[in-house]
Design a protein around this motif. Structure first.
Motif, PDB file in Angstrom:
ATOM      1  N   LEU A   4     -23.514   2.635 -45.201  1.00 55.78           N
ATOM      2  CA  LEU A   4     -23.395   1.189 -45.303  1.00 55.78           C
ATOM      3  C   LEU A   4     -22.051   0.809 -44.725  1.00 55.78           C
ATOM      4  CD1 LEU A   4     -24.683   0.649 -48.953  1.00 55.78           C
ATOM      5  CD2 LEU A   4     -25.929   0.207 -46.820  1.00 55.78           C
ATOM      6  N   THR A   5     -22.045  -0.215 -43.875  1.00 57.68           N
ATOM      7  CA  THR A   5     -20.806  -0.662 -43.262  1.00 57.68           C
ATOM      8  C   THR A   5     -20.488  -2.075 -43.725  1.00 57.68           C
ATOM      9  OG1 THR A   5     -21.939  -1.516 -41.309  1.00 57.68           O
ATOM     10  CG2 THR A   5     -21.158   0.761 -41.211  1.00 57.68           C
ATOM     11  N   HIS A   6     -19.207  -2.335 -43.863  1.00 55.03           N
ATOM     12  CA  HIS A   6     -18.737  -3.653 -44.301  1.00 55.03           C
ATOM     13  C   HIS A   6     -17.514  -4.018 -43.460  1.00 55.03           C
ATOM     14  CE1 HIS A   6     -17.496  -6.965 -46.821  1.00 55.03           C
ATOM     15  NE2 HIS A   6     -16.330  -6.382 -47.033  1.00 55.03           N
ATOM     16  N   MET A   7     -17.609  -5.141 -42.751  1.00 54.89           N
ATOM     17  CA  MET A   7     -16.486  -5.560 -41.924  1.00 54.89           C
ATOM     18  C   MET A   7     -15.395  -6.134 -42.818  1.00 54.89           C
ATOM     19  SD  MET A   7     -16.289  -8.140 -38.716  1.00 54.89           S
ATOM     20  CE  MET A   7     -16.515  -6.919 -37.446  1.00 54.89           C
ATOM     21  N   LEU A   8     -14.218  -5.543 -42.729  1.00 56.46           N
ATOM     22  CA  LEU A   8     -13.070  -6.018 -43.502  1.00 56.46           C
ATOM     23  C   LEU A   8     -12.284  -7.074 -42.741  1.00 56.46           C
ATOM     24  CD1 LEU A   8     -11.764  -2.642 -44.961  1.00 56.46           C
ATOM     25  CD2 LEU A   8     -13.120  -4.389 -46.127  1.00 56.46           C
ATOM     26  N   SER A   9     -12.182  -6.885 -41.421  1.00 58.99           N
ATOM     27  CA  SER A   9     -11.463  -7.856 -40.597  1.00 58.99           C
ATOM     28  C   SER A   9     -11.964  -7.751 -39.168  1.00 58.99           C
ATOM     29  CB  SER A   9      -9.953  -7.590 -40.636  1.00 58.99           C
ATOM     30  OG  SER A   9      -9.647  -6.349 -40.037  1.00 58.99           O
ATOM     31  N   GLY A  10     -11.806  -8.845 -38.436  1.00 56.68           N
ATOM     32  CA  GLY A  10     -12.170  -8.824 -37.033  1.00 56.68           C
ATOM     33  C   GLY A  10     -13.158  -9.900 -36.659  1.00 56.68           C
ATOM     34  N   ASP A  11     -13.488  -9.913 -35.402  1.00 58.37           N
ATOM     35  CA  ASP A  11     -14.413 -10.874 -34.828  1.00 58.37           C
ATOM     36  C   ASP A  11     -15.838 -10.535 -35.264  1.00 58.37           C
ATOM     37  OD1 ASP A  11     -16.275 -11.944 -32.684  1.00 58.37           O
ATOM     38  OD2 ASP A  11     -14.355 -12.766 -31.975  1.00 58.37           O
ATOM     39  N   PRO A  12     -16.639 -11.527 -35.650  1.00 61.97           N
ATOM     40  CA  PRO A  12     -18.020 -11.251 -36.068  1.00 61.97           C
ATOM     41  C   PRO A  12     -18.856 -10.533 -35.005  1.00 61.97           C
ATOM     42  CG  PRO A  12     -17.414 -13.508 -36.622  1.00 61.97           C
ATOM     43  CD  PRO A  12     -16.287 -12.926 -35.821  1.00 61.97           C
ATOM     44  N   ARG A  13     -18.446 -10.590 -33.745  1.00 58.73           N
ATOM     45  CA  ARG A  13     -19.183  -9.878 -32.686  1.00 58.73           C
ATOM     46  C   ARG A  13     -19.137  -8.373 -32.886  1.00 58.73           C
ATOM     47  NH1 ARG A  13     -16.496 -13.088 -27.725  1.00 58.73           N
ATOM     48  NH2 ARG A  13     -14.849 -13.175 -29.288  1.00 58.73           N
ATOM     49  N   GLU A  14     -18.166  -7.886 -33.633  1.00 59.51           N
ATOM     50  CA  GLU A  14     -18.061  -6.438 -33.877  1.00 59.51           C
ATOM     51  C   GLU A  14     -18.796  -6.003 -35.141  1.00 59.51           C
ATOM     52  OE1 GLU A  14     -16.690  -6.961 -30.761  1.00 59.51           O
ATOM     53  OE2 GLU A  14     -15.118  -7.914 -31.928  1.00 59.51           O
ATOM     54  N   ARG A  15     -19.512  -6.898 -35.786  1.00 55.39           N
ATOM     55  CA  ARG A  15     -20.215  -6.581 -37.030  1.00 55.39           C
ATOM     56  C   ARG A  15     -21.259  -5.473 -36.833  1.00 55.39           C
ATOM     57  NH1 ARG A  15     -19.503  -9.126 -41.346  1.00 55.39           N
ATOM     58  NH2 ARG A  15     -18.806 -11.027 -40.374  1.00 55.39           N
ATOM     59  N   ASP A  16     -21.823  -5.359 -35.624  1.00 58.67           N
ATOM     60  CA  ASP A  16     -22.881  -4.365 -35.391  1.00 58.67           C
ATOM     61  C   ASP A  16     -22.369  -3.032 -34.836  1.00 58.67           C
ATOM     62  OD1 ASP A  16     -22.220  -5.017 -32.781  1.00 58.67           O
ATOM     63  OD2 ASP A  16     -24.303  -5.103 -32.101  1.00 58.67           O
ATOM     64  N   LEU A  17     -21.080  -2.764 -34.973  1.00 63.85           N
ATOM     65  CA  LEU A  17     -20.523  -1.517 -34.403  1.00 63.85           C
ATOM     66  C   LEU A  17     -21.225  -0.267 -34.907  1.00 63.85           C
ATOM     67  CD1 LEU A  17     -16.695  -2.230 -34.381  1.00 63.85           C
ATOM     68  CD2 LEU A  17     -18.170  -1.834 -32.418  1.00 63.85           C
ATOM     69  N   GLY A  18     -21.726  -0.293 -36.127  1.00 62.82           N
ATOM     70  CA  GLY A  18     -22.378   0.883 -36.685  1.00 62.82           C
ATOM     71  C   GLY A  18     -23.762   1.131 -36.131  1.00 62.82           C
ATOM     72  N   THR A  19     -24.346   0.115 -35.468  1.00 60.81           N
ATOM     73  CA  THR A  19     -25.727   0.254 -34.993  1.00 60.81           C
ATOM     74  C   THR A  19     -25.900  -0.080 -33.516  1.00 60.81           C
ATOM     75  OG1 THR A  19     -26.195  -2.012 -35.709  1.00 60.81           O
ATOM     76  CG2 THR A  19     -26.716  -0.232 -37.253  1.00 60.81           C
ATOM     77  N   MET A  20     -24.833  -0.499 -32.834  1.00 56.19           N
ATOM     78  CA  MET A  20     -24.980  -0.943 -31.435  1.00 56.19           C
ATOM     79  C   MET A  20     -25.578   0.139 -30.557  1.00 56.19           C
ATOM     80  SD  MET A  20     -20.995  -0.691 -30.048  1.00 56.19           S
ATOM     81  CE  MET A  20     -21.170  -2.176 -29.177  1.00 56.19           C
ATOM     82  N   ARG A  21     -26.399  -0.309 -29.606  1.00 56.98           N
ATOM     83  CA  ARG A  21     -26.977   0.615 -28.611  1.00 56.98           C
ATOM     84  C   ARG A  21     -26.978  -0.057 -27.260  1.00 56.98           C
ATOM     85  NH1 ARG A  21     -32.342   3.174 -31.005  1.00 56.98           N
ATOM     86  NH2 ARG A  21     -32.051   2.029 -32.892  1.00 56.98           N
TER      87      ARG A  21
END
Length: 130
Positions: A113-130
């Motif tokens: 499970l990933t939880h964004m602590l800080s940053g741009d919402p565009r990076e929210r999918d870093l754990g699943t990006m393809r």
């Protein structure tokens, strides 16, 4: 019983934080039967390779900071932070809670499970990006 903590850290250093995609290193640390579930999305070995390629193409740097690693037999639980800088110089930090299963000195399974602590919402999918 193996000490898989160092093996997992070494695998992250070689595969996740490296700036280059190297499938030989992936197969050194991850089984060809690898399964990963991230925030409800499932990836197999090929999907994980695609994920790593996509990350390498869009990120300038990745740092992983393990805050906790607990091992019970062949299962590891981690609480770790992932700090990234994108090619556009956006920064993000994600907290990851993960369960890893290791057999034959390779990661066979991961549920995280990933939880964004800080940053741009565009990076929210870093754990699943393809």
């Amino acid at each position: 019983m193996e000490n898989y903590k160092e093996l997992l850290k070494e695998g992250f250093q070689s595969v996740v934080t490296s700036q280059t995609f190297n499938e030989d290193l992936i197969t050194k640390y991850f089984s060809k039967n690898y399964k990963q579930v991230v925030d409800g999305q499932e990836l197999d070995y090929d999907g994980f390779c695609e994920h790593m390629k996509a990350q390498k193409a869009s990120l300038k740097s990745v740092e992983v900071e393990f805050t906790t690693i607990v091992q019970e037999n062949h299962i590891l639980f981690t609480n770790h932070l992932v700090h990234v800088v994108t090619n556009e110089d956006r920064r993000a930090t994600l907290q990851v809670i993960a369960e890893f299963h290791l057999w034959d000195d390779k990661v066979q399974y991961c549920s995280e499970l990933t939880h964004m602590l800080s940053g741009d919402p565009r990076e929210r999918d870093l754990g699943t990006m393809r």
